[in-house]
Motif scaffolding. Structure first.
Motif, PDB file in Angstrom:
ATOM      1  N   UNK A  80      -3.212  -6.588   6.091  1.00 30.64           N
ATOM      2  CA  UNK A  80      -4.065  -5.465   5.718  1.00 30.64           C
ATOM      3  C   UNK A  80      -3.442  -4.163   6.227  1.00 30.64           C
ATOM      4  N   UNK A  81      -3.909  -3.053   5.669  1.00 27.99           N
ATOM      5  CA  UNK A  81      -3.378  -1.738   6.027  1.00 27.99           C
ATOM      6  C   UNK A  81      -4.515  -0.781   6.312  1.00 27.99           C
ATOM      7  N   UNK A  82      -4.438  -0.112   7.453  1.00 25.59           N
ATOM      8  CA  UNK A  82      -5.428   0.896   7.823  1.00 25.59           C
ATOM      9  C   UNK A  82      -4.948   2.265   7.354  1.00 25.59           C
ATOM     10  N   UNK A  83      -5.870   3.024   6.788  1.00 22.67           N
ATOM     11  CA  UNK A  83      -5.571   4.382   6.324  1.00 22.67           C
ATOM     12  C   UNK A  83      -6.560   5.330   6.980  1.00 22.67           C
ATOM     13  N   UNK A  84      -6.045   6.401   7.563  1.00 22.78           N
ATOM     14  CA  UNK A  84      -6.896   7.465   8.101  1.00 22.78           C
ATOM     15  C   UNK A  84      -6.380   8.798   7.584  1.00 22.78           C
ATOM     16  N   UNK A  85      -7.306   9.712   7.375  1.00 20.90           N
ATOM     17  CA  UNK A  85      -6.938  11.043   6.893  1.00 20.90           C
ATOM     18  C   UNK A  85      -7.889  12.060   7.508  1.00 20.90           C
ATOM     19  N   UNK A  86      -7.311  13.143   7.988  1.00 21.67           N
ATOM     20  CA  UNK A  86      -8.089  14.255   8.519  1.00 21.67           C
ATOM     21  C   UNK A  86      -7.584  15.519   7.841  1.00 21.67           C
ATOM     22  N   UNK A  87      -8.479  16.208   7.182  1.00 24.80           N
ATOM     23  CA  UNK A  87      -8.105  17.431   6.494  1.00 24.80           C
ATOM     24  C   UNK A  87      -8.871  18.617   7.050  1.00 24.80           C
ATOM     25  N   UNK A  88      -8.274  19.783   6.957  1.00 26.39           N
ATOM     26  CA  UNK A  88      -8.954  20.991   7.401  1.00 26.39           C
ATOM     27  C   UNK A  88      -8.617  22.137   6.455  1.00 26.39           C
ATOM     28  N   UNK A  89      -9.566  23.045   6.357  1.00 27.87           N
ATOM     29  CA  UNK A  89      -9.350  24.244   5.553  1.00 27.87           C
ATOM     30  C   UNK A  89     -10.004  25.414   6.261  1.00 27.87           C
TER      31      UNK A  89
ATOM     32  N   UNK B  88       1.859  11.207   7.262  1.00 29.64           N
ATOM     33  CA  UNK B  88       1.970  12.185   6.183  1.00 29.64           C
ATOM     34  C   UNK B  88       1.301  13.482   6.620  1.00 29.64           C
ATOM     35  N   UNK B  89       1.968  14.582   6.302  1.00 28.17           N
ATOM     36  CA  UNK B  89       1.371  15.906   6.481  1.00 28.17           C
ATOM     37  C   UNK B  89       1.442  16.615   5.142  1.00 28.17           C
TER      38      UNK B  89
ATOM     39  N   UNK C 211     -10.228   5.418  -4.419  1.00 25.33           N
ATOM     40  CA  UNK C 211     -10.589   4.586  -5.582  1.00 25.33           C
ATOM     41  C   UNK C 211      -9.369   4.336  -6.476  1.00 25.33           C
ATOM     42  N   UNK C 212      -8.541   5.368  -6.654  1.00 26.13           N
ATOM     43  CA  UNK C 212      -7.333   5.212  -7.465  1.00 26.13           C
ATOM     44  C   UNK C 212      -6.394   4.203  -6.809  1.00 26.13           C
ATOM     45  N   UNK C 213      -6.216   4.320  -5.508  1.00 25.07           N
ATOM     46  CA  UNK C 213      -5.364   3.354  -4.795  1.00 25.07           C
ATOM     47  C   UNK C 213      -5.896   1.937  -4.977  1.00 25.07           C
ATOM     48  N   UNK C 214      -7.211   1.749  -4.814  1.00 25.40           N
ATOM     49  CA  UNK C 214      -7.794   0.423  -4.981  1.00 25.40           C
ATOM     50  C   UNK C 214      -7.553  -0.111  -6.389  1.00 25.40           C
ATOM     51  N   UNK C 215      -7.720   0.740  -7.389  1.00 25.45           N
ATOM     52  CA  UNK C 215      -7.501   0.331  -8.778  1.00 25.45           C
ATOM     53  C   UNK C 215      -6.049  -0.063  -9.002  1.00 25.45           C
ATOM     54  N   UNK C 216      -5.130   0.762  -8.543  1.00 26.20           N
ATOM     55  CA  UNK C 216      -3.703   0.469  -8.711  1.00 26.20           C
ATOM     56  C   UNK C 216      -3.329  -0.823  -7.990  1.00 26.20           C
ATOM     57  N   UNK C 217      -3.812  -0.990  -6.780  1.00 22.01           N
ATOM     58  CA  UNK C 217      -3.508  -2.206  -6.024  1.00 22.01           C
ATOM     59  C   UNK C 217      -4.046  -3.449  -6.734  1.00 22.01           C
ATOM     60  N   UNK C 218      -5.268  -3.382  -7.233  1.00 19.29           N
ATOM     61  CA  UNK C 218      -5.841  -4.544  -7.919  1.00 19.29           C
ATOM     62  C   UNK C 218      -5.104  -4.836  -9.224  1.00 19.29           C
TER      63      UNK C 218
ATOM     64  N   UNK D  87       0.840  -1.206   0.000  1.00 20.05           N
ATOM     65  CA  UNK D  87       0.000   0.000   0.000  1.00 20.05           C
ATOM     66  C   UNK D  87       0.870   1.250   0.000  1.00 20.05           C
ATOM     67  N   UNK D  88       1.902   1.281   0.815  1.00 16.13           N
ATOM     68  CA  UNK D  88       2.791   2.449   0.877  1.00 16.13           C
ATOM     69  C   UNK D  88       3.498   2.659  -0.460  1.00 16.13           C
ATOM     70  N   UNK D  89       3.994   1.583  -1.055  1.00 14.67           N
ATOM     71  CA  UNK D  89       4.640   1.692  -2.363  1.00 14.67           C
ATOM     72  C   UNK D  89       3.657   2.257  -3.395  1.00 14.67           C
ATOM     73  N   UNK D  90       2.433   1.783  -3.370  1.00 11.78           N
ATOM     74  CA  UNK D  90       1.418   2.280  -4.307  1.00 11.78           C
ATOM     75  C   UNK D  90       1.121   3.750  -4.061  1.00 11.78           C
ATOM     76  N   UNK D  91       1.036   4.157  -2.794  1.00 14.09           N
ATOM     77  CA  UNK D  91       0.801   5.572  -2.484  1.00 14.09           C
ATOM     78  C   UNK D  91       1.934   6.442  -3.023  1.00 14.09           C
ATOM     79  N   UNK D  92       3.154   6.025  -2.777  1.00 15.55           N
ATOM     80  CA  UNK D  92       4.314   6.839  -3.174  1.00 15.55           C
ATOM     81  C   UNK D  92       4.489   6.925  -4.687  1.00 15.55           C
ATOM     82  N   UNK D  93       3.866   6.023  -5.421  1.00 14.63           N
ATOM     83  CA  UNK D  93       4.042   5.994  -6.876  1.00 14.63           C
ATOM     84  C   UNK D  93       2.742   6.171  -7.659  1.00 14.63           C
ATOM     85  N   UNK D  94       1.660   6.578  -7.006  1.00 16.85           N
ATOM     86  CA  UNK D  94       0.376   6.614  -7.712  1.00 16.85           C
ATOM     87  C   UNK D  94       0.195   7.818  -8.628  1.00 16.85           C
ATOM     88  N   UNK D  95       0.919   8.901  -8.426  1.00 17.47           N
ATOM     89  CA  UNK D  95       0.759  10.084  -9.281  1.00 17.47           C
ATOM     90  C   UNK D  95       2.052  10.396 -10.000  1.00 17.47           C
ATOM     91  N   UNK D  96       2.010  10.956 -11.168  1.00 17.13           N
ATOM     92  CA  UNK D  96       0.805  11.208 -11.961  1.00 17.13           C
ATOM     93  C   UNK D  96       0.276   9.906 -12.564  1.00 17.13           C
TER      94      UNK D  96
END
Length: 176
Positions: free
Chosen positions: A123-132, A95-96, A161-168, A18-27
């Motif tokens: 399995x890998x748990x992902x949490x994200x909290x954003x503020x503006x 990540x910040x 969804x992109x992460x799920x697609x890349x992982x699959x 999951x981490x490898x996919x996150x670090x390489x998912x964009x562009x």
């Protein structure tokens, strides 16, 4: 006013995958708004093994055209900074992220965490909290905050969804 957005996702794939996919998912063609990502800094703390990365993402300006009538919002690209701390020993990555463009008008921050699931080590748990918080545009502050909240919610769900697609595509069906 501060607007917040929270997301949670359980990826049924190992932490390292999951981490490898996150670090390489964009562009990626799956996300047209992020046009480039470059690593500005990377180093490893030899005593802890923690890998620090600072990356800059270049994104298309997604602010609606009617709001871009304000001269300072007419920029073609928006720049985001992502700092991450990968602890392979503990199987966590924090990540910040923050918006570098328009920092004098708004504060946009996200804090995310990937960690190996206690329920299942594959399995890998992902949490994200954003503020503006928008403060520098007078009467339009609340209009921008409402737009930003909707955009952050959509972008977060799209990112998952992109992460799920890349992982699959790369690793096949999730682990059980």
């Amino acid at each position: 006013m501060v607007i917040t957005v929270e997301l949670r996702k359980l990826y049924k794939y190992p932490f390292e995958t999951v981490v490898d996919s996150h670090l390489n998912k964009y562009p990626t063609p799956l996300e047209q708004n992020i046009t480039a990502v470059r690593t500005a800094e990377e180093n490893t703390d030899l005593s802890t093994g923690i890998i620090y990365r600072r990356r800059i993402a270049t994104c298309k300006n997604v602010i609606p055209a009617f709001l871009r009538q304000i001269s300072s919002l007419k920029t073609a690209s928006i720049y985001l900074e992502e700092e991450s701390w990968l602890d392979k020993r503990r199987r966590t990555m924090s990540i910040k992220s923050r918006c570098l463009t328009w920092a004098k008008y708004a504060t946009l921050k996200e804090e995310s965490m990937f960690k190996a699931s206690q329920e299942n080590p594959n399995w890998t748990e992902f949490t994200q909290c954003g503020s503006i918080s928008v403060t520098g545009i007078g009467l339009l502050n609340s209009v921008f905050e409402v737009f930003a909240q909707a955009f952050l919610n959509q972008a977060g769900r799209r990112s998952i969804r992109i992460m799920e697609t890349i992982l699959q595509e790369k690793w096949g069906h999730p682990f059980s």
